[in-house]
Design an enzyme around this catalytic site. Sequence first.
Site, PDB file in Angstrom:
ATOM      1  N   GLY A  42       7.152  37.389  92.829  1.00 22.85           N
ATOM      2  CA  GLY A  42       7.811  38.514  92.169  1.00 22.85           C
ATOM      3  C   GLY A  42       7.809  38.411  90.656  1.00 22.85           C
ATOM      4  O   GLY A  42       7.670  39.422  89.962  1.00 22.85           O
ATOM      5  N   VAL A  46      16.749  37.937  91.366  1.00 21.70           N
ATOM      6  CA  VAL A  46      16.255  39.146  92.029  1.00 21.70           C
ATOM      7  C   VAL A  46      14.786  39.276  91.657  1.00 21.70           C
ATOM      8  O   VAL A  46      14.413  39.062  90.499  1.00 21.70           O
ATOM      9  CB  VAL A  46      17.047  40.388  91.574  1.00 21.70           C
ATOM     10  N   THR A  68       7.219  39.500 101.616  1.00 24.01           N
ATOM     11  CA  THR A  68       7.963  40.754 101.732  1.00 24.01           C
ATOM     12  C   THR A  68       7.324  41.633 102.792  1.00 24.01           C
ATOM     13  O   THR A  68       6.105  41.673 102.889  1.00 24.01           O
ATOM     14  CB  THR A  68       7.876  41.494 100.380  1.00 24.01           C
ATOM     15  N   GLY A 128       4.148  38.792  97.183  1.00 28.10           N
ATOM     16  CA  GLY A 128       3.701  37.634  96.424  1.00 28.10           C
ATOM     17  C   GLY A 128       4.775  37.210  95.438  1.00 28.10           C
ATOM     18  O   GLY A 128       5.954  37.472  95.652  1.00 28.10           O
TER      19      GLY A 128
HETATM   20  C1  SD4 Z   1       9.972  38.391  95.578  1.00 26.33           C
HETATM   21  N1  SD4 Z   1       7.869  39.491  96.027  1.00 26.33           N
HETATM   22  O1  SD4 Z   1      11.195  38.430  95.700  1.00 26.33           O
HETATM   23  C2  SD4 Z   1       9.177  39.208  96.540  1.00 26.33           C
HETATM   24  C3  SD4 Z   1       9.211  38.532  97.833  1.00 26.33           C
HETATM   25  C4  SD4 Z   1       8.166  37.622  98.016  1.00 26.33           C
HETATM   26  O2  SD4 Z   1       6.039  37.403  98.941  1.00 26.33           O
HETATM   27  O3  SD4 Z   1       8.295  36.545  97.586  1.00 26.33           O
HETATM   28  N2  SD4 Z   1       7.123  38.104  98.638  1.00 26.33           N
HETATM   29  O4  SD4 Z   1       9.378  37.707  94.752  1.00 26.33           O
END
Ligand code: SD4
Length: 296
Positions: free
Chosen positions: A210, A185, A156, A208
């Site tokens: 989510g 989501v 992200t 990281g």
């Molecule tokens: C998520 N944290 O959707 C967000 C995006 C991600 O490293 O994977 N970031 O899990």
Amino acid sequence: MTEALILSTWSFALEANRSAWAQLAAGGASLDAVEAVCRHVEEDTEVDSVGLGGLPDAAGDVSLDACVMLSPAQSGSVCAVTKQLYVTSLARAVMEHTPHRLLAGAGAERFAVERGFETHELLTERARTTYESWLADAGSVGPQNIDPSLEEHHDTVGSLALDTSGALAGACSTSGMRFKTPGRVGDSPIPGHGLWVHPQHGACVATGSGELMMGSNTAFLAVEEMRRGAPVEDALRGAIERTAEEHELEPEDQVALLGLRPDGSWAAMSLRPGFRAILSVNEEPKLIEPASLWSA
Ligand code: SD4
């Protein structure tokens, strides 16, 4: 007068921080700065985890999530957006032009059109090719077939800023986990999970896995530690340790946090090595290689 600062996740934010700096240093608002950082990364087709060029879900559709936040009373988010590129700006519009906190899917798209946002095709040829080879390798469609080595790269863009008036702001934007189950989501658009900002106590943004942040209210937890008086570094360490303790971790799981207080103190830390951040305290953005709690 407070010294301006921008702290953003991952090396892909280098040019984004640079482009947002001049306006912030000249007295611009921290909210404008974090929005500008995220927009810059959303437009970057080389980044396969945010905006244009983001990798799709398991059905081949790109869907985006974003959040902006100024205070517990002022945040806006969108999730599962498939036809809009500037989702951070759209999240800001939710905050500024609706009585709500989060608009999802078709409702968010409709709101975007009403606000004059242009629709975009989000799936690039490059992302389509990567998806097609994943599909061919996986044999069948499903998140259980995701190669863990690919997951290490789901990143992200998160940005925290402090402006010369002393106001904190935070924003984040993501296409989420690559090849995710359609409808999934993550933490990023949910205040307290992927982002939390309290104007007096501090701000935290996460990147990281989510699902981990969503189990522990990680960003809120870090700012709560700051509220209790912990230095930023201790607050981040406490929130990462707690998040790790509360879950059974897979080898590819990562919890990486940025923290910033209104006095300008900041920290960056991750559970596992590999996290990078970009700090701007003057014109030249600087790459930070944060400490990790675990060695691998
Ligand atoms: C998520 N944290 O959707 C967000 C995006 C991600 O490293 O994977 N970031 O899990």
